[in-house]
Design a protein around this motif. Sequence first.
Motif, PDB file in Angstrom:
ATOM      1  N   TRP A   6      33.145   1.176   5.007  1.00 17.94           N
ATOM      2  CA  TRP A   6      33.885   1.880   3.967  1.00 17.94           C
ATOM      3  C   TRP A   6      34.167   3.317   4.361  1.00 17.94           C
ATOM      4  CZ3 TRP A   6      33.734   6.204   1.057  1.00 17.94           C
ATOM      5  CH2 TRP A   6      34.650   6.277   0.009  1.00 17.94           C
ATOM      6  N   ILE A   7      33.158   4.042   4.830  1.00 14.56           N
ATOM      7  CA  ILE A   7      33.333   5.464   5.110  1.00 14.56           C
ATOM      8  C   ILE A   7      34.283   5.676   6.290  1.00 14.56           C
ATOM      9  CG2 ILE A   7      31.364   5.898   6.668  1.00 14.56           C
ATOM     10  CD1 ILE A   7      32.414   8.091   3.660  1.00 14.56           C
ATOM     11  N   ASN A   8      34.395   4.670   7.170  1.00 14.39           N
ATOM     12  CA  ASN A   8      35.286   4.795   8.325  1.00 14.39           C
ATOM     13  C   ASN A   8      36.647   4.145   8.103  1.00 14.39           C
ATOM     14  OD1 ASN A   8      33.694   6.341  10.130  1.00 14.39           O
ATOM     15  ND2 ASN A   8      32.378   4.561  10.381  1.00 14.39           N
ATOM     16  N   SER A   9      36.960   3.780   6.866  1.00 11.06           N
ATOM     17  CA  SER A   9      38.278   3.205   6.583  1.00 11.06           C
ATOM     18  C   SER A   9      39.337   4.304   6.597  1.00 11.06           C
ATOM     19  CB  SER A   9      38.253   2.495   5.224  1.00 11.06           C
ATOM     20  OG  SER A   9      38.016   3.422   4.186  1.00 11.06           O
ATOM     21  N   LYS A  10      40.574   3.915   6.591  1.00 14.48           N
ATOM     22  CA  LYS A  10      41.715   4.841   6.529  1.00 14.48           C
ATOM     23  C   LYS A  10      41.691   5.867   7.656  1.00 14.48           C
ATOM     24  CE  LYS A  10      41.787   4.318   1.564  1.00 14.48           C
ATOM     25  NZ  LYS A  10      41.483   4.926   0.292  1.00 14.48           N
ATOM     26  N   ASP A  11      41.579   5.379   8.871  1.00 15.91           N
ATOM     27  CA  ASP A  11      41.682   6.211  10.079  1.00 15.91           C
ATOM     28  C   ASP A  11      40.558   7.221  10.260  1.00 15.91           C
ATOM     29  OD1 ASP A  11      44.042   4.913  10.851  1.00 15.91           O
ATOM     30  OD2 ASP A  11      45.240   6.247   9.595  1.00 15.91           O
ATOM     31  N   ALA A  12      39.447   7.054   9.603  1.00 23.01           N
ATOM     32  CA  ALA A  12      38.294   7.928   9.821  1.00 23.01           C
ATOM     33  C   ALA A  12      37.489   7.408  11.005  1.00 23.01           C
ATOM     34  CB  ALA A  12      37.429   7.971   8.574  1.00 23.01           C
ATOM     35  N   VAL A  13      36.771   8.308  11.654  1.00 23.96           N
ATOM     36  CA  VAL A  13      35.959   7.932  12.812  1.00 23.96           C
ATOM     37  C   VAL A  13      34.586   8.599  12.713  1.00 23.96           C
ATOM     38  CG1 VAL A  13      37.936   7.574  14.346  1.00 23.96           C
ATOM     39  CG2 VAL A  13      36.885   9.828  14.203  1.00 23.96           C
ATOM     40  N   PRO A  14      33.547   7.939  13.216  1.00 17.96           N
ATOM     41  CA  PRO A  14      32.231   8.570  13.208  1.00 17.96           C
ATOM     42  C   PRO A  14      32.268   9.891  13.968  1.00 17.96           C
ATOM     43  CG  PRO A  14      32.056   6.247  13.785  1.00 17.96           C
ATOM     44  CD  PRO A  14      33.514   6.593  13.794  1.00 17.96           C
ATOM     45  N   GLY A  15      31.540  10.871  13.459  1.00 18.07           N
ATOM     46  CA  GLY A  15      31.516  12.177  14.095  1.00 18.07           C
ATOM     47  C   GLY A  15      30.163  12.836  13.977  1.00 18.07           C
ATOM     48  N   GLU A  16      30.043  13.974  14.610  1.00 17.34           N
ATOM     49  CA  GLU A  16      28.827  14.780  14.551  1.00 17.34           C
ATOM     50  C   GLU A  16      29.052  15.875  13.512  1.00 17.34           C
ATOM     51  OE1 GLU A  16      25.032  15.404  15.349  1.00 17.34           O
ATOM     52  OE2 GLU A  16      26.188  13.859  16.374  1.00 17.34           O
ATOM     53  N   PRO A  17      28.235  15.906  12.453  1.00 16.74           N
ATOM     54  CA  PRO A  17      28.443  16.896  11.394  1.00 16.74           C
ATOM     55  C   PRO A  17      28.398  18.336  11.914  1.00 16.74           C
ATOM     56  CG  PRO A  17      26.876  15.232  10.685  1.00 16.74           C
ATOM     57  CD  PRO A  17      27.115  15.010  12.154  1.00 16.74           C
ATOM     58  N   THR A  18      29.294  19.148  11.399  1.00 12.74           N
ATOM     59  CA  THR A  18      29.287  20.580  11.676  1.00 12.74           C
ATOM     60  C   THR A  18      28.132  21.206  10.896  1.00 12.74           C
ATOM     61  OG1 THR A  18      30.693  21.063   9.777  1.00 12.74           O
ATOM     62  CG2 THR A  18      31.818  20.583  11.878  1.00 12.74           C
ATOM     63  N   ARG A  19      27.876  22.467  11.127  1.00 11.94           N
ATOM     64  CA  ARG A  19      26.820  23.156  10.374  1.00 11.94           C
ATOM     65  C   ARG A  19      27.140  23.144   8.879  1.00 11.94           C
ATOM     66  NH1 ARG A  19      25.057  28.669  13.083  1.00 11.94           N
ATOM     67  NH2 ARG A  19      23.569  28.500  11.394  1.00 11.94           N
ATOM     68  N   ALA A  20      28.412  23.322   8.534  1.00  9.18           N
ATOM     69  CA  ALA A  20      28.808  23.320   7.120  1.00  9.18           C
ATOM     70  C   ALA A  20      28.558  21.946   6.495  1.00  9.18           C
ATOM     71  CB  ALA A  20      30.266  23.724   6.971  1.00  9.18           C
ATOM     72  N   VAL A  21      28.874  20.893   7.213  1.00 14.11           N
ATOM     73  CA  VAL A  21      28.649  19.537   6.695  1.00 14.11           C
ATOM     74  C   VAL A  21      27.148  19.261   6.610  1.00 14.11           C
ATOM     75  CG1 VAL A  21      29.019  17.076   7.132  1.00 14.11           C
ATOM     76  CG2 VAL A  21      30.907  18.699   7.433  1.00 14.11           C
ATOM     77  N   GLU A  22      26.388  19.701   7.597  1.00 15.76           N
ATOM     78  CA  GLU A  22      24.925  19.553   7.545  1.00 15.76           C
ATOM     79  C   GLU A  22      24.362  20.236   6.300  1.00 15.76           C
ATOM     80  OE1 GLU A  22      22.501  17.918   8.944  1.00 15.76           O
ATOM     81  OE2 GLU A  22      23.706  16.966  10.503  1.00 15.76           O
ATOM     82  N   ALA A  23      24.911  21.399   5.959  1.00 14.06           N
ATOM     83  CA  ALA A  23      24.454  22.105   4.767  1.00 14.06           C
ATOM     84  C   ALA A  23      24.726  21.278   3.505  1.00 14.06           C
ATOM     85  CB  ALA A  23      25.114  23.479   4.667  1.00 14.06           C
ATOM     86  N   VAL A  24      25.881  20.611   3.453  1.00 11.00           N
ATOM     87  CA  VAL A  24      26.212  19.757   2.308  1.00 11.00           C
ATOM     88  C   VAL A  24      25.263  18.557   2.274  1.00 11.00           C
ATOM     89  CG1 VAL A  24      27.981  18.306   1.234  1.00 11.00           C
ATOM     90  CG2 VAL A  24      28.620  20.497   2.268  1.00 11.00           C
TER      91      VAL A  24
END
Length: 178
Positions: free
Chosen positions: A38-56
Amino acid sequence: METTVFDTALGTFGIGWTADGVARLQLPGLDADDMVEWINSKDAVPGEPTRAVEAVINLIEDYAEGNVVEFRDVRLDLQGVPEFHRRAYELLLDYGWGQTTTYGELARALGDVTLSRAVGQAMGSNPIPLIIPCHRVLASNGKTGGLSAPGGAESKLRMLALEGVAVGAPAGQMTFGF
């Protein structure tokens, strides 16, 4: 959009982000394979979270453990979201931990109480639940209304209970345990 999944005390979440901010969040309720799909639907791809995303992610983990958390300052990417929905989400971001409102109250704040169903549709289309706290929107009778995330109304009740909200109490009220 890049994505990742992560475990919390409430279960596994999925998050998607762009350079502009968080664009997608999936609440727990799917098994691991379905969450990744589900999270990788619609052209999304697994990635490494940025510091901002890690904070979230850290905020979400804290929330899941029952800590009072505010998401108001999280950068969001709402590209492609209809303007009416954006306006409803913007109003909803003012409702913090343990605060609730109704579909009608949001509609009234948007200028027309007859927009209650449109507000409901906006909440049902929320791409970033929890951060945009659609679980805090109740029906006018104080009942839960719906939640389009896995687990539906039961998930909504769990999140509200975590925040100390007794569903059935008038909107804006929470229990104080005495």
